[in-house]
Structures are given as structure tokens and as C-alpha cells.
Design a protein around this motif. Sequence first.
Motif, PDB file in Angstrom:
ATOM      1  N   GLY A 122       0.820  -1.143   0.115  1.00 34.55           N
ATOM      2  CA  GLY A 122       0.153  -0.020  -0.083  1.00 34.55           C
ATOM      3  C   GLY A 122       0.820   1.349  -0.040  1.00 34.55           C
ATOM      4  N   LEU A 123       2.042   1.087   0.154  1.00 30.25           N
ATOM      5  CA  LEU A 123       2.909   2.472   0.373  1.00 30.25           C
ATOM      6  C   LEU A 123       3.229   2.936  -1.277  1.00 30.25           C
ATOM      7  CD1 LEU A 123       4.600   4.373   2.015  1.00 30.25           C
ATOM      8  CD2 LEU A 123       6.788   2.762   1.791  1.00 30.25           C
ATOM      9  N   CYS A 124       3.805   1.985  -2.038  1.00 33.68           N
ATOM     10  CA  CYS A 124       4.033   2.204  -3.574  1.00 33.68           C
ATOM     11  C   CYS A 124       3.203   1.888  -4.528  1.00 33.68           C
ATOM     12  CB  CYS A 124       5.268   1.780  -3.618  1.00 33.68           C
ATOM     13  SG  CYS A 124       6.793   2.044  -2.197  1.00 33.68           S
ATOM     14  N   SER A 125       2.986   2.664  -5.630  1.00 34.38           N
ATOM     15  CA  SER A 125       2.321   2.213  -6.778  1.00 34.38           C
ATOM     16  C   SER A 125       2.938   1.244  -7.565  1.00 34.38           C
ATOM     17  CB  SER A 125       1.758   3.394  -7.353  1.00 34.38           C
ATOM     18  OG  SER A 125       3.148   4.269  -8.047  1.00 34.38           O
ATOM     19  N   PRO A 197       2.673  -3.473  -9.492  1.00 31.85           N
ATOM     20  CA  PRO A 197       3.402  -3.967 -11.027  1.00 31.85           C
ATOM     21  C   PRO A 197       4.799  -3.224 -10.775  1.00 31.85           C
ATOM     22  CG  PRO A 197       1.286  -2.628 -11.228  1.00 31.85           C
ATOM     23  CD  PRO A 197       1.573  -2.487  -9.814  1.00 31.85           C
ATOM     24  N   GLY A 198       5.777  -4.010 -11.509  1.00 34.36           N
ATOM     25  CA  GLY A 198       7.082  -3.997 -11.280  1.00 34.36           C
ATOM     26  C   GLY A 198       7.721  -3.826 -12.786  1.00 34.36           C
ATOM     27  N   LEU A 199       8.743  -3.534 -12.962  1.00 35.40           N
ATOM     28  CA  LEU A 199       9.522  -3.644 -14.129  1.00 35.40           C
ATOM     29  C   LEU A 199      11.135  -3.825 -13.933  1.00 35.40           C
ATOM     30  CD1 LEU A 199       9.461  -3.090 -17.302  1.00 35.40           C
ATOM     31  CD2 LEU A 199      10.286  -0.698 -16.801  1.00 35.40           C
ATOM     32  N   ALA A 224       5.275  -8.126 -13.447  1.00 34.27           N
ATOM     33  CA  ALA A 224       6.289  -7.521 -13.742  1.00 34.27           C
ATOM     34  C   ALA A 224       6.654  -7.653 -15.091  1.00 34.27           C
ATOM     35  CB  ALA A 224       7.674  -7.757 -12.596  1.00 34.27           C
ATOM     36  N   GLY A 225       7.481  -6.554 -15.881  1.00 36.30           N
ATOM     37  CA  GLY A 225       7.644  -6.625 -17.260  1.00 36.30           C
ATOM     38  C   GLY A 225       9.112  -6.644 -17.200  1.00 36.30           C
ATOM     39  N   LEU A 226       9.660  -6.470 -18.510  1.00 37.20           N
ATOM     40  CA  LEU A 226      11.098  -6.722 -18.688  1.00 37.20           C
ATOM     41  C   LEU A 226      11.489  -5.917 -19.912  1.00 37.20           C
ATOM     42  CD1 LEU A 226      13.975  -8.248 -18.047  1.00 37.20           C
ATOM     43  CD2 LEU A 226      13.250  -9.840 -19.845  1.00 37.20           C
ATOM     44  N   SER A 266      -5.896   3.883  -7.187  1.00 35.25           N
ATOM     45  CA  SER A 266      -4.348   3.529  -7.123  1.00 35.25           C
ATOM     46  C   SER A 266      -4.178   2.066  -6.793  1.00 35.25           C
ATOM     47  CB  SER A 266      -3.793   4.251  -6.049  1.00 35.25           C
ATOM     48  OG  SER A 266      -2.794   3.853  -5.554  1.00 35.25           O
ATOM     49  N   PRO A 267      -3.184   1.339  -7.443  1.00 31.68           N
ATOM     50  CA  PRO A 267      -2.942   0.107  -7.300  1.00 31.68           C
ATOM     51  C   PRO A 267      -2.675  -0.247  -5.573  1.00 31.68           C
ATOM     52  CG  PRO A 267      -1.045   0.766  -8.188  1.00 31.68           C
ATOM     53  CD  PRO A 267      -2.170   1.738  -8.373  1.00 31.68           C
ATOM     54  N   CYS A 268      -2.297   0.867  -4.970  1.00 34.31           N
ATOM     55  CA  CYS A 268      -1.808   0.465  -3.600  1.00 34.31           C
ATOM     56  C   CYS A 268      -2.497   1.294  -2.547  1.00 34.31           C
ATOM     57  CB  CYS A 268      -0.517   0.892  -3.337  1.00 34.31           C
ATOM     58  SG  CYS A 268      -0.162   2.734  -3.604  1.00 34.31           S
ATOM     59  N   ALA A 269      -3.848   1.745  -2.976  1.00 38.12           N
ATOM     60  CA  ALA A 269      -4.702   2.345  -2.079  1.00 38.12           C
ATOM     61  C   ALA A 269      -5.380   1.350  -1.043  1.00 38.12           C
ATOM     62  CB  ALA A 269      -5.898   3.142  -2.762  1.00 38.12           C
TER      63      ALA A 269
END
Length: 269
Positions: A122-125, A197-199, A224-226, A266-269
Motif C-alpha cells: 500500500g505504500l508504493c504504486s 506492478p514492477g519492471l 512485472a515486465g522486462l 491506485s494499485p496500492c490504495a
Amino acid sequence: MPTRTPSRTALVRRRVAVGPHAVDVRGTFDPARPPIVLVHGIGVSGEYFLRLADELAAEHDVYALDLPGYGTTPKPERPLDVPELGEVVARVIGELGLVAPVVVGHSMGCQVVVDTVRTHPGLCSGYVLLGPTVDPDAHSVLAQSWRLLRDTLREPPGTNAVILRNYARMGPVRYLRTTRHMLADRIEDDVRGCRVPGLVVRGARDPIAPARWARRLARLAPDAGLLEIPGAAHAVQHTRPQELAAACAPFLASLAGRRPGSGTDSPCA
């Protein structure tokens, strides 16, 4: 009074107290824009993120950190381990009042970022991992040292000068003790707990984060993408900041559109 760091974006430098520690922050301090927090790797500092910060600041509120014992910050009695550094990053985000930032790590900073995201849902998007360590196929001081040497030969002199200057400031004893913490941490396990989500990004010539390892880490993450930056070695954020910022722009834009107040959840709401 805050002092200004020479930069096209005139970043403001501030020291943030985090419990018994201090963190020096170079930032734009512009809450009207979506925030990005830049987390450096072992032995270095936010200095080698400044070129990327310049590029990102066109659209984002950017903060490059000097974690405790790195760069210009005071040195704790002992080097902090990865979970402790992850907690420091989370507390800096809170102290700065940032809402749903994207956290970007480089090298060992990726391990710190993953720990922050995993332990503070919940802290980061979202998050970006640049040249992540530690590849399990090179899980020793000797193997990592060999890869670092190979990378040094692939980086331009100006980049090596920044890195070596920061290594000297940290000192060899503290660096080696921190290396033990780096090797003890298992990002391949922790990334499974990152629910935003990550990259994962690597330079195409990066011997520290080879392609198969980057692919594996991206697969292990829930979402996560690359990406690969052609021609770049490990310090892609310093040598190819324009290409890196452009490559990451669609991912960052997708997260900015999901922040609170942007019109979608938001994804981290």
C-alpha cells in the motif's frame, strides 16, 4: 536553509531524520507531479542517479537518496542490512509525505526496493529494478567481484570515476561488510511478495545482471515486465539516462494514471 545541487533541474538537497539515522535527499519537491524515489546500490550514492533524475524530472517529482552510511550521510556504527535499509526507504517516503511513489533501485538498491515494497503493502504504486543483484548463479564474493571487474572495463571513465569516488568515501571495510548483507538477502524469494506492478531493466552488456537472471526475476514477480537497453552495461542510469527514461516512460505513465486523485484507483490504495 536547503542548498541546491548543480543540475538542470536545480534539485534541492535536504537531510531527513529517520529514527537514529539520517538520509540526504536531492529532490524536486514538487507534490503536483507523480513521485519517484531513486535508491542507489552498494558503495555508491544518489550522485550516480542525477542524470536520470534530470530526465525524469520533466514529468515527475524526483528524489535521489543517500542512504545511511553512503554518500554524504553520517555512517552508522555498523552497516545496515537490506531489511533495515528497506525500512529506512519506507520511512523517508513517509517523512517526505509522498503518495504512492514509484521506487527505482539499481544493483543492490533493487534488493532494498523489493524489501520496501514487500513489507509495506500500500505504500508504493510500483517499482523498477535496474541491473538487479544478486544472481544466484554468482552467489559469492569472488563471483561478484569478477563480474564487477568485467563491468568496470565496459563503463566509460566518467562513470567509473563517480563510482570509485563513492567507494573510497564508504571505505573498504564497510563495503565488504555490506557485501555480506547483500549476499545474505534473497531477492528471488522476496520479489514474490511484491503485489504492485514492477519492471526489471538491464543493460544489454551488463555482466552483473545477465539476461537469464533478469528474465527469471521478472517471471518470479507477480506482475512485472522486462526491458533491455541496447549497448548499456551495469550503470545504465548514468550512461544511458535518456534511453532509459524513454523506455520506462509507458510503465511510469500507466502508474501515474492510477494514483489517488488521477481519476482511477491506485494499485496500492
